[in-house]
Design an enzyme around this catalytic site. Structure first.
Site, PDB file in Angstrom:
ATOM      1  N   ASP A   1       7.429  -8.744  -2.978  1.00  0.00           N
ATOM      2  CA  ASP A   1       7.938  -9.069  -4.307  1.00  0.00           C
ATOM      3  C   ASP A   1       7.951  -7.787  -5.128  1.00  0.00           C
ATOM      4  OD1 ASP A   1       5.331  -8.476  -5.004  1.00  0.00           O
ATOM      5  OD2 ASP A   1       4.917 -10.390  -5.977  1.00  0.00           O
TER       6      ASP A   1
ATOM      7  N   ASP B   1       6.480  -6.381  -8.920  1.00  0.00           N
ATOM      8  CA  ASP B   1       5.555  -6.758  -9.991  1.00  0.00           C
ATOM      9  C   ASP B   1       5.719  -5.820 -11.186  1.00  0.00           C
ATOM     10  OD1 ASP B   1       3.729  -8.621  -8.198  1.00  0.00           O
ATOM     11  OD2 ASP B   1       3.869  -6.740  -7.103  1.00  0.00           O
TER      12      ASP B   1
ATOM     13  N   ASP C   1       7.298 -10.832 -10.193  1.00  0.00           N
ATOM     14  CA  ASP C   1       6.190 -11.246 -11.054  1.00  0.00           C
ATOM     15  C   ASP C   1       6.219 -10.420 -12.323  1.00  0.00           C
ATOM     16  OD1 ASP C   1       5.102 -13.144  -9.372  1.00  0.00           O
ATOM     17  OD2 ASP C   1       3.642 -11.772  -8.466  1.00  0.00           O
TER      18      ASP C   1
HETATM   19  P1  8DG Z   1       3.350  -6.743  -1.742  1.00  0.00           P
HETATM   20  O1  8DG Z   1       3.893  -7.493  -2.907  1.00  0.00           O
HETATM   21  O2  8DG Z   1       4.078  -5.467  -1.488  1.00  0.00           O
HETATM   22  O3  8DG Z   1       3.236  -7.570  -0.530  1.00  0.00           O
HETATM   23  O4  8DG Z   1       1.866  -6.267  -2.090  1.00  0.00           O
HETATM   24  P2  8DG Z   1       1.160  -6.250  -3.490  1.00  0.00           P
HETATM   25  O5  8DG Z   1       2.130  -5.908  -4.577  1.00  0.00           O
HETATM   26  O6  8DG Z   1      -0.045  -5.410  -3.367  1.00  0.00           O
HETATM   27  O7  8DG Z   1       0.663  -7.739  -3.624  1.00  0.00           O
HETATM   28  P3  8DG Z   1       0.937  -8.849  -4.736  1.00  0.00           P
HETATM   29  O8  8DG Z   1       0.625 -10.154  -4.068  1.00  0.00           O
HETATM   30  O9  8DG Z   1       2.273  -8.724  -5.363  1.00  0.00           O
HETATM   31  O10 8DG Z   1      -0.186  -8.589  -5.794  1.00  0.00           O
HETATM   32  C1  8DG Z   1      -0.187  -7.453  -6.639  1.00  0.00           C
HETATM   33  C2  8DG Z   1      -1.483  -7.348  -7.355  1.00  0.00           C
HETATM   34  O11 8DG Z   1      -1.592  -8.391  -8.295  1.00  0.00           O
HETATM   35  C3  8DG Z   1      -2.681  -7.464  -6.437  1.00  0.00           C
HETATM   36  O12 8DG Z   1      -3.620  -6.496  -6.799  1.00  0.00           O
HETATM   37  C4  8DG Z   1      -3.244  -8.807  -6.713  1.00  0.00           C
HETATM   38  C5  8DG Z   1      -2.835  -9.010  -8.147  1.00  0.00           C
HETATM   39  N1  8DG Z   1      -2.742 -10.395  -8.571  1.00  0.00           N
HETATM   40  C6  8DG Z   1      -1.966 -11.426  -8.110  1.00  0.00           C
HETATM   41  N2  8DG Z   1      -2.219 -12.558  -8.790  1.00  0.00           N
HETATM   42  C7  8DG Z   1      -3.143 -12.230  -9.714  1.00  0.00           C
HETATM   43  C8  8DG Z   1      -3.794 -12.943 -10.728  1.00  0.00           C
HETATM   44  O13 8DG Z   1      -3.587 -14.138 -10.924  1.00  0.00           O
HETATM   45  N3  8DG Z   1      -4.681 -12.244 -11.483  1.00  0.00           N
HETATM   46  C9  8DG Z   1      -4.921 -10.911 -11.290  1.00  0.00           C
HETATM   47  N4  8DG Z   1      -5.791 -10.283 -12.059  1.00  0.00           N
HETATM   48  N5  8DG Z   1      -4.326 -10.225 -10.336  1.00  0.00           N
HETATM   49  C10 8DG Z   1      -3.464 -10.866  -9.566  1.00  0.00           C
HETATM   50  O14 8DG Z   1      -1.158 -11.300  -7.211  1.00  0.00           O
HETATM   51 MN    MN Z   2       3.747  -7.204  -5.052  1.00  0.00          MN
HETATM   52 MN    MN Z   3       3.053 -10.220  -6.924  1.00  0.00          MN
END
Ligand code: 8DG
Ligand code: MN
Ligand code: MN
Length: 380
Positions: free
Chosen positions: A205, A207, A304
């Site tokens: 995704d 972010d 996100d």
């Molecule tokens: P990817 O998308 O490339 O697979 O990897 P990523 O970007 O590291 O993973 P991600 O699932 O998009 O998560 C990004 C960061 O956000 C990770 O450190 C975890 C954090 N995160 C969530 N949900 C929540 C939440 O509800 N609260 C907090 N504090 N952090 C969150 O994904």
């Molecule tokens: Mn991500």
């Molecule tokens: Mn994410």
């Protein structure tokens, strides 16, 4: 022995937040194997085992050279009996029978397919598997009522959402989010977070963290950004959650868990693409009105969005940059080694009974007594 002279000896601190873990992993065969077992444990509601495998994999990711001999692992932290057995199997036989049989198992394959649906977690997938549902076709034919997210995930965008997102795609979406934010609140700032901030070239995704340099101006920003995007056809799906941090009865007390309370939006973007994608495995499932990928000039991408007040920005930035294990280890370090509670909102010092302010990630690391680790070295 003479051999020992040739062999690299490694030394690694025990918390991942004390280590510099780049994307240049020298032990991908071993870490892929341990990550698969971690994933299988997490999907089977065995979080403890999952974390143990993740920690073991993270130690190997931090090593400067490939492991060639079990003796090199002596004294390394976080390598439990089970992880060591898997590593030994791979070093000695080129593969781990446990990993191979997990990969081949009907249960693991079904869990992967079903949790590949946006909005479906391990619990739901497990329930469906126990009902004999192992594939998307079986799910469609089962007559289960799916929620809005799941419908988007399974019937509309399954293939798109399971295809990696490139940095180029992330940058294009970043421009759009920037335009939206600028239009509804000039001066507000958008920062790329998550894996792309750590330098990853692909992700599941994209972010973004949004803030405004004047405290309070960011309030109510998310619905406006979302309407702007929606009215211009950029969103295929969105679910916005309001900020609940300020509404907390006890005020900004120690957040009880890592679940944060920022205003956030889980969305699916419609990203225009020049080239046509590959063929979809699910063309038969897209009979409900959607064109299969490869026949249309756009793809679906998970995005996100998070809004933070500027006073919490550094904590939000640190908390949302990841990796997930790095975050978990930061909180563990804070709690066990420093008697502090770290969240994406704040850092609380339990001994001094007060919050520690920070306006940069560097300051937070300093409060925690840790050497600063830049995002590109948080790939634990
Ligand atoms: P990817 O998308 O490339 O697979 O990897 P990523 O970007 O590291 O993973 P991600 O699932 O998009 O998560 C990004 C960061 O956000 C990770 O450190 C975890 C954090 N995160 C969530 N949900 C929540 C939440 O509800 N609260 C907090 N504090 N952090 C969150 O994904
Ligand atoms: Mn991500
Ligand atoms: Mn994410």
């Amino acid at each position: 022995t003479g051999q020992d002279k040739e062999m690299a000896v490694f030394s690694v601190p025990s918390y991942a937040c004390q280590r510099r873990t780049t994307l240049d992993n020298q032990n991908t065969t071993l870490t892929d194997a341990l990550s698969l077992l971690a994933e299988n444990a997490e999907l089977s509601d065995e979080d403890g085992r999952g974390v143990a495998f993740r920690r073991a994999a993270a130690v190997l990711k931090a090593l400067p050279k490939p492991v060639t001999d079990m003796a090199q692992l002596r004294g390394l932290p976080c390598l439990g009996e089970h992880s060591l057995r898997v590593i030994r199997d791979i070093l000695e036989n080129g593969m781990s029978s446990e990993v191979e049989s997990t990969k081949q198992s009907e249960r693991y394959k079904a869990l992967k397919v079903l949790t590949g649906i946006f909005g479906v977690g391990a619990k739901t997938a497990d329930r469906w598997i126990r009902e004999g549902i192992h594939t998307l076709h079986q799910l469609r034919d089962s007559g289960h009522t799916l929620n809005r997210a799941q419908q988007a995930g399974v019937f509309l965008h399954y293939d798109d959402l399971n295809r990696p997102v490139s940095k180029a795609d992330a940058d294009i979406i970043g421009e759009t989010v920037g335009k939206a934010v600028d239009a509804v609140l000039p001066g507000a700032q958008v920062t790329l977070i998550g894996g792309f901030r750590r330098g990853k070239l692909t992700g599941h995704d994209v972010d973004f963290l949004i803030t405004h340099p004047e405290e309070g101006r960011e309030e109510g920003l998310m619905p406006k950004v979302v309407s702007w995007l929606e009215s211009r056809g950029f969103l295929l799906y969105q679910k916005t959650t309001r900020n609940s941090y300020l509404e907390c009865k006890d005020g900004p007390a120690r957040p009880p868990s890592n679940i944060d309370r920022f205003e956030r939006c889980l969305s699916i973007f419609k990203l225009a693409n020049e080239e046509t994608g590959g063929t979809t495995q699910l063309e038969t499932l897209t009979e409900n009105g959607t064109e299969p990928a490869g026949h249309r000039p756009w793809r679906a991408v998970r995005v996100d969005l998070v809004v933070s007040p500027v006073s919490q920005f550094a904590f939000a930035l640190l908390g949302w940059t990841g990796s997930k294990l790095f975050e978990r280890e930061l909180r563990r370090w804070a709690g066990y080694e420093k008697a502090m509670s770290l969240s994406s909102h704040a850092l609380y010092d339990n001994k001094q009974s007060r919050y520690l302010r920070a306006t940069s990630e560097e300051e937070i690391f300093a409060h925690l007594g840790l050497e600063y680790i830049p995002p590109s070295e948080r790939n634990a």
